[in-house]
Write a protein that holds these residues in place. Structure first.
Motif, mmCIF file in Angstrom:
data_model
loop_
_atom_site.group_PDB
_atom_site.id
_atom_site.type_symbol
_atom_site.label_atom_id
_atom_site.label_comp_id
_atom_site.label_asym_id
_atom_site.label_seq_id
_atom_site.Cartn_x
_atom_site.Cartn_y
_atom_site.Cartn_z
ATOM 1 N N GLY A 151 0.832 -1.203 0.000
ATOM 2 C CA GLY A 151 0.000 0.000 0.000
ATOM 3 C C GLY A 151 0.863 1.248 0.000
ATOM 4 O O GLY A 151 1.844 1.340 0.742
ATOM 5 N N ALA A 152 0.523 2.206 -0.861
ATOM 6 C CA ALA A 152 1.212 3.506 -0.866
ATOM 7 C C ALA A 152 0.131 4.587 -0.722
ATOM 8 O O ALA A 152 -1.044 4.331 -1.010
ATOM 9 N N LYS A 153 0.545 5.780 -0.302
ATOM 10 C CA LYS A 153 -0.464 6.837 -0.140
ATOM 11 C C LYS A 153 -1.077 7.215 -1.489
ATOM 12 O O LYS A 153 -2.287 7.356 -1.617
ATOM 13 N N THR A 154 -0.194 7.407 -2.493
ATOM 14 C CA THR A 154 -0.657 7.761 -3.843
ATOM 15 C C THR A 154 0.178 6.960 -4.851
ATOM 16 O O THR A 154 1.254 6.468 -4.494
ATOM 17 N N PRO A 155 -0.254 6.868 -6.117
ATOM 18 C CA PRO A 155 0.558 6.155 -7.119
ATOM 19 C C PRO A 155 1.959 6.746 -7.226
ATOM 20 O O PRO A 155 2.926 6.010 -7.409
ATOM 21 N N ALA A 156 2.093 8.064 -7.078
ATOM 22 C CA ALA A 156 3.421 8.700 -7.221
ATOM 23 C C ALA A 156 4.363 8.292 -6.098
ATOM 24 O O ALA A 156 5.572 8.487 -6.205
ATOM 25 N N GLU A 157 3.825 7.758 -5.007
ATOM 26 C CA GLU A 157 4.677 7.373 -3.880
ATOM 27 C C GLU A 157 5.050 5.893 -3.889
ATOM 28 O O GLU A 157 5.673 5.409 -2.951
ATOM 29 N N GLN A 158 4.654 5.176 -4.938
ATOM 30 C CA GLN A 158 5.069 3.771 -5.038
ATOM 31 C C GLN A 158 6.572 3.679 -5.301
ATOM 32 O O GLN A 158 7.100 4.366 -6.176
ATOM 33 N N LEU A 159 7.245 2.820 -4.540
ATOM 34 C CA LEU A 159 8.694 2.642 -4.682
ATOM 35 C C LEU A 159 8.989 1.472 -5.619
ATOM 36 O O LEU A 159 8.156 0.588 -5.782
ATOM 37 N N PHE A 160 10.199 1.447 -6.166
ATOM 38 C CA PHE A 160 10.713 0.302 -6.933
ATOM 39 C C PHE A 160 9.755 -0.105 -8.066
ATOM 40 O O PHE A 160 9.314 -1.254 -8.156
ATOM 41 N N LEU A 161 9.433 0.870 -8.932
ATOM 42 C CA LEU A 161 8.418 0.641 -9.971
ATOM 43 C C LEU A 161 8.744 -0.533 -10.892
ATOM 44 O O LEU A 161 7.854 -1.277 -11.285
#
Ligand SMILES: Cc1cc2nc3c(=O)[nH]c(=O)nc-3n(C[C@H](O)[C@H](O)[C@H](O)COP(=O)(O)OP(=O)(O)OC[C@H]3O[C@@H](n4cnc5c(N)ncnc54)[C@H](O)[C@@H]3O)c2cc1C
Ligand code: FES
Length: 279
Positions: A151-161
Motif C-alpha cells: 500500500g502507498a499513499k498515492t501512485p506517485a509514492e510507489q517505490l521500486f516501480l
C-alpha cells in the motif's frame, strides 16, 4: 591482534564505502547502490540495518534494501527528512560514505523455509521487506506460497516501480496493491492496505505474516492477520525507533528492557505485544 586490526573491527568505526549508482525512486526517496572500499560483501541478513555516516554531517540508521543474494554491492533507499538524509540525496556516484554494521536481528529466514509467507508493506516499509522478498524469490523452492500486499499513499509514492511491474506479472508470487488516494489515472484498488486482506485466502497454520510499515498501520494490519487466524508468534514486524549507537550501548532505542537496535528491529508479535508503546 594489532592496534590497526582492533580499530578495523570496532563497532564504532565506519568502513569507507563508495556510492556506485543512484536512482531517484520518488520525489522523497532515492536509491543508493554502495560498495565497500574493502571489496568485501556487507554480509547482511534481510531486515538488518546499517549506520550511514557523512563526514561533518552525521549518521543515520538505514535498512539494507537489497537481498544478500546480490553480491558485490548493496542498496539503501533513503527518504529525505532531515540533515543526514537530505545530504545523502545530494550524493552522486563516486562520493564516499561511512558504513557501520550490519546491525540488529533480521528476519528469521531459516524459520520461514517451507512456510507460506504473507508480506504486508506500507509505504517505505517496502524498503526492508524488498530485501527479504527478493531473497525468497531467489531461493523460491525453499518457500511455500509468496503473497505480497503493498500500500502507498498515492501512485506517485510507489517505490521500486520496475520490480512492482515484474511482481504484477510474476507466476512465482501473488501480488496485490492499493493506494490511499487515486491520481485519476490509477486503475487499481483504492483504500488503505487493510482493504486488501478480504481478497486473499490463506492457510493460517502454514502462513507467516511479515508486516512493515508506518506506526499507524501495524495495529490494523496485525488485527487483520489475526482475523485470518495467523497465530501471534507467526506475525513478524520490524520496529523503527530513534537510534544513535545501533549496538545496544546508548539506550536511545530502548523500550523497557528491550533494545530495538540489538534485540530487533525484527520481532515476532508474541514477543512484543505486551510491551507498552512498542506498536
Ligand atoms: C532500524 C531503522 C531502519 C531505518 N531504515 C530506513 C530506511 O531504510 N530508509 C529511510 O529513509 N529511513 C530509515 N530509517 C529512518 C532514518 O533513520 C531517519 O529518517 C534518519 O535517522 C533521519 O536523520 P536525519 O539526520 O536526516 O534527520 P534529522 O535532522 O535528525 O530529523 C529530521 C526530521 O525527521 C524526524 N526523525 C529523525 N529520526 C527519525 C526516525 N528514526 N524516525 C522518524 N522520524 C525521525 C525528526 O523528528 C525530524 O522531524 C530507519 C530508522 C531505523 C531506526
Ligand atoms: S541505538 Fe543505542 S542502544 Fe540502541
Amino acid at each position: 591482534m594489532t592496534a590497526v586490526e582492533v580499530q578495523q573491527t570496532s563497532l564504532y568505526l565506519p568502513s569507507l564505502a563508495e556510492i556506485v549508482r543512484t536512482e531517484q525512486l520518488t520525489k522523497m526517496e532515492k536509491l543508493l547502490e554502495i560498495k565497500l572500499k574493502s571489496g568485501q560483501d556487507l554480509g547482511h541478513q534481510p531486515g538488518q540495518f546499517v549506520e550511514v555516516s557523512l563526514f561533518g554531517i552525521g549518521e543515520a540508521p538505514i535498512s539494507v534494501s537489497s537481498s544478500p543474494t546480490k553480491k558485490g554491492s548493496f542498496e539503501l533507499a533513503v527518504r529525505a527528512v532531515g540533515n543526514v538524509t537530505k545530504a545523502l540525496h545530494r550524493l552522486e556516484p563516486g562520493a564516499l560514505v561511512g558504513i557501520r554494521g550490519p546491525f540488529g536481528k533480521g528476519f528469521p529466514v531459516e524459520e520461514l523455509k517451507g512456510k507460506d509467507i504473507l508480506f504486508v508493506a506500507g509505504g517505505i516499509g517496502l524498503v526492508p521487506l524488498r530485501s527479504l522478498i527478493n531473497y525468497v524469490l531467489d531461493r523460491r523452492s525453499d518457500f511455500g506460497r509468496v503473497l505480497v500486499l503493498f500500500g502507498a499513499k498515492t501512485p506517485a509514492e510507489q517505490l521500486f516501480l520496475k520490480e512492482l511491474a515484474q511482481w504484477r506479472e510474476s507466476k512465482n508470487m501473488e501480488y496485490w496493491e492499493t493506494v490511499d488516494r487515486t491520481d485519476g489515472q490509477w486503475q487499481g484498488n483504492v483504500g488503505v492496505i487493510t482493504t486488501l486482506f478480504p481478497k486473499i485466502t490463506i492457510d493460517p497454520q502454514k502462513t507467516v505474516a511479515v508486516i512493515v510499515g508506518p506506526p499507524i498501520m501495524y495495529r490494523f494490519a496485525i488485527l487483520e492477520a489475526q482475523v485470518k487466524g495467523i497465530p501471534d508468534d507467526q506475525i513478524i514486524v520490524s520496529l523503527e525507533r530513534r537510534m544513535k549507537c545501533g549496538v545496544g550501548k546508548c539506550g536511545h532505542c530502548q523500550i523497557n528492557q528491550v533494545y530495538v537496535c540489538q534485540d530487533g528491529p525484527v520481532f515476532n508479535y508474541a514477543q512484543i505485544k505486551d510491551l507498552k508503546e512498542a506498536i
